[in-house]
Design an enzyme around this catalytic site. Sequence first.
Site, PDB file in Angstrom:
ATOM      1  N   GLU A 162      10.473  -3.292   1.146  1.00  0.00           N
ATOM      2  CA  GLU A 162      11.087  -2.059   0.658  1.00  0.00           C
ATOM      3  C   GLU A 162      12.564  -1.945   1.028  1.00  0.00           C
ATOM      4  O   GLU A 162      13.328  -1.226   0.366  1.00  0.00           O
ATOM      5  CB  GLU A 162      10.331  -0.824   1.167  1.00  0.00           C
TER       6      GLU A 162
ATOM      7  N   HIS B  25      -3.423   7.678   2.407  1.00  0.00           N
ATOM      8  CA  HIS B  25      -2.158   7.513   3.109  1.00  0.00           C
ATOM      9  C   HIS B  25      -2.005   8.603   4.155  1.00  0.00           C
ATOM     10  O   HIS B  25      -2.140   9.792   3.852  1.00  0.00           O
ATOM     11  CB  HIS B  25      -0.967   7.573   2.145  1.00  0.00           C
ATOM     12  N   HIS B  26      -1.755   8.180   5.400  1.00  0.00           N
ATOM     13  CA  HIS B  26      -1.540   9.095   6.521  1.00  0.00           C
ATOM     14  C   HIS B  26      -0.161   8.831   7.117  1.00  0.00           C
ATOM     15  O   HIS B  26       0.000   7.948   7.960  1.00  0.00           O
ATOM     16  CB  HIS B  26      -2.595   8.890   7.615  1.00  0.00           C
ATOM     17  N   GLU B  27       0.852   9.558   6.665  1.00  0.00           N
ATOM     18  CA  GLU B  27       2.147   9.505   7.337  1.00  0.00           C
ATOM     19  C   GLU B  27       2.124  10.517   8.473  1.00  0.00           C
ATOM     20  O   GLU B  27       1.936  11.709   8.258  1.00  0.00           O
ATOM     21  CB  GLU B  27       3.281   9.824   6.372  1.00  0.00           C
TER      22      GLU B  27
ATOM     23  N   HIS C  81       1.815   1.097   9.495  1.00  0.00           N
ATOM     24  CA  HIS C  81       3.237   0.814   9.269  1.00  0.00           C
ATOM     25  C   HIS C  81       4.047   1.513  10.363  1.00  0.00           C
ATOM     26  O   HIS C  81       3.650   2.552  10.883  1.00  0.00           O
ATOM     27  CB  HIS C  81       3.674   1.295   7.892  1.00  0.00           C
ATOM     28  N   GLU C  82       5.176   0.887  10.698  1.00  0.00           N
ATOM     29  CA  GLU C  82       6.033   1.369  11.798  1.00  0.00           C
ATOM     30  C   GLU C  82       5.283   1.428  13.132  1.00  0.00           C
ATOM     31  O   GLU C  82       5.598   2.228  14.004  1.00  0.00           O
ATOM     32  CB  GLU C  82       6.649   2.749  11.492  1.00  0.00           C
TER      33      GLU C  82
ATOM     34  N   GLU D 127       2.422  -3.477   9.140  1.00  0.00           N
ATOM     35  CA  GLU D 127       3.775  -3.832   8.715  1.00  0.00           C
ATOM     36  C   GLU D 127       4.503  -4.390   9.936  1.00  0.00           C
ATOM     37  O   GLU D 127       4.564  -5.575  10.132  1.00  0.00           O
ATOM     38  CB  GLU D 127       4.484  -2.609   8.148  1.00  0.00           C
TER      39      GLU D 127
ATOM     40  N   GLU E 203      12.295  -3.555  12.498  1.00  0.00           N
ATOM     41  CA  GLU E 203      12.671  -3.708  11.093  1.00  0.00           C
ATOM     42  C   GLU E 203      14.094  -4.254  10.930  1.00  0.00           C
ATOM     43  O   GLU E 203      14.925  -3.701  10.211  1.00  0.00           O
ATOM     44  CB  GLU E 203      12.498  -2.374  10.367  1.00  0.00           C
TER      45      GLU E 203
END
Length: 699
Positions: free
Chosen positions: A503, A408-410, A478-479, A497, A169
């Site tokens: 963001e 959403h799964h963080e 993401h990440e 991502e 990032e």
Amino acid sequence: MKKILLLSLLFILNSLNAQVLESPSKALKLNFQLTPNGKPSYSLTYKNKPVVLNSLLGVYLKGDSDLASNFKIDSIGMTTFNESWKPVLGEQSKIVNHYNQLTAALSQTGSKRRVNIIFKLYDEGLAFRYEFPKQQNLNYFIISDEKSEFNLAGNHKTFWIPGDFDSQEYAYNETLLSEVNSAKIDMNNGIGLKSIAGNFMVQSPLMMKSADNLYLNIFEAAVVNYPVMHLDLNPTTFALTSHLVPNAIGDKAYLQTPSVSPWRTIMVSDDARDIVSSKMILNLNEPSKIDDTSWIKPMKYVGIWWEMHVGKSTWDYAGSQNAQNTESRELIASGKHGATTANTKRYIDFAAKHGFDGVLVEGWNVGWEDWFGNWKEDVFDFTTPYPDYDLAEINAYAKSKGVKMIMHHETSGSVANYERHLDRALELMKKYGYPAAKSGYVGRIIPRGEFHDGQTMVNHFNFVARRFADYKMMVNSHESSRPTGYHRTYPNYIAAEAARGNEFNAWSVGNPPMHETILPFTRLLGGPMDYTPGIFEIKMSVYDKNKKEQVHTTLAKQLALYVTMYSPLQMAADLPENYEKYPDAFQFIKDVAADWDDSNYLEAEPGDYLTVARKAKGKEEWFLGAITDENARKTKINLSFLTPGKKYKAVIYQDGKTAHWEKNPINYEIITKTVTYKDFIQLNLAAGGGTAISFTPIN
């Protein structure tokens, strides 16, 4: 259609002079040979210009032995391959896979271990990999290093980010190779976790331009059961060497024969459009392993997400881990929680009104109060909602409106915890009819000591895609480690991502205006990116007058990104109320497609500009996106990509006369005209600006 032609029979050799392989157009030429001490080496030229000077190849094993020297050539095989195939979702409906191949079968004197080095030469570049056949003298083995060299022919202009094992990032640096040095860049960039292994290590894909106007890109494809490859640079000799990301105890990869490494790729052309449009990375991956792909569909979505980034609401319910009743231990609502039943219904109504497929909700599940930065293992269970979020009611309401919910799964980086709960999480999605989930991997990885880019995590990301496929669901990570074409094999891996997204503009120094002109030459070569474009309120001072942060584009450029940044999963990322302020501009986001029959890259220069026209899947509708860096730009575009004999209504969303990404970003104008394939359109792009055009046939 598939065609394989044997160019020369395999033959046994004890010693051999250089072997030459040419690309189908003969523009690229590979030379392969062994050095006098049996080390594999290669070089590459393009139209007789040196691209890669003589460079060594080899793999090193744990225990002080290697597969890098004392080889003899047992046989050389050459073939040509030509096929076309249809991606499930993509930039075009048909992809040609045409290359010539050289396979060098090597055996090592003394150990008698065998390795094959396979070269594929496309018109746009070279790919090579190591193949470890099943054999008596090599079964289970541990790779301690891989030394694939790329000795470049000059001090090229380079677009690079640091060799960070945990994050991609970063904003790109544009320097000569000799000037690469992570110690000299500003690290006040909003990245919370940094694991940079050296000042002269860079990430791939590495985009470059030579002094004599050759465009080069070094990357990899089909990273499966192997760590991500970074690159060690010698800034004096311009030599690059592969650097594999280690695990917690320093090993690189655990393998068993038969097995293969990922493909190492070198794209090269004198036309930048050949790089940005290349499907070489996809072609190097295995075909789809999903027989029935009818459930894999493109999606445009809105969601409860940007409002957290701009500070309007929070992911957590209570505000901190101390905001709870001391007797019952129940959380006490802070009043700022974004993922409430009422707020979600508002987004569902907006999606239904404007024709969006889905709604994403972040912060719906318990656990957000104290996880970040604590390196805790058991944070989320991925099934328990906060008390102000009624799963059943929300999903029934969405169904009544014809809208799909996106889960959403963080994971909080706790991969072991996610894998333990994954099937229960997928069963919950199945119960309520979720077609897709966005996963997140913010923070340090658990198992502790592992990196985002190591073999363990690569295997995890690929496993999750396969497990989602078992449930006929799509996943957007993401990440994660950056994609290398695995979405050809599992097309339900719909997007990722894995780069500096939109963001960062909300709460950090942001993304410079050139950022989006580089990503198509780097990150997007490996697969679709969930960049989350469509921000209309550019300056964050609209939420807090003391805020200085802003998106570093014009509003018109935010529209153009829907075309230039390919993804079959596209978010209208801003708040519903912001779109209602600018309904005429919002129309383009509503109209633009997310899946394509054809794509034409009309202009391209990394770090400067990009213009692409795409034809919507199954329709006679075209969309054009043009973006520029911090410099204003004027250009005339030929519309010959349109179908002859048809007239089109062109709706042009362009920067206004006083538009500027910093001084006046929301200044735009909309022009409508009738055009045919014989016409030209003049584009006037402001500094940090862009143009978006829709072409609809006139019957």
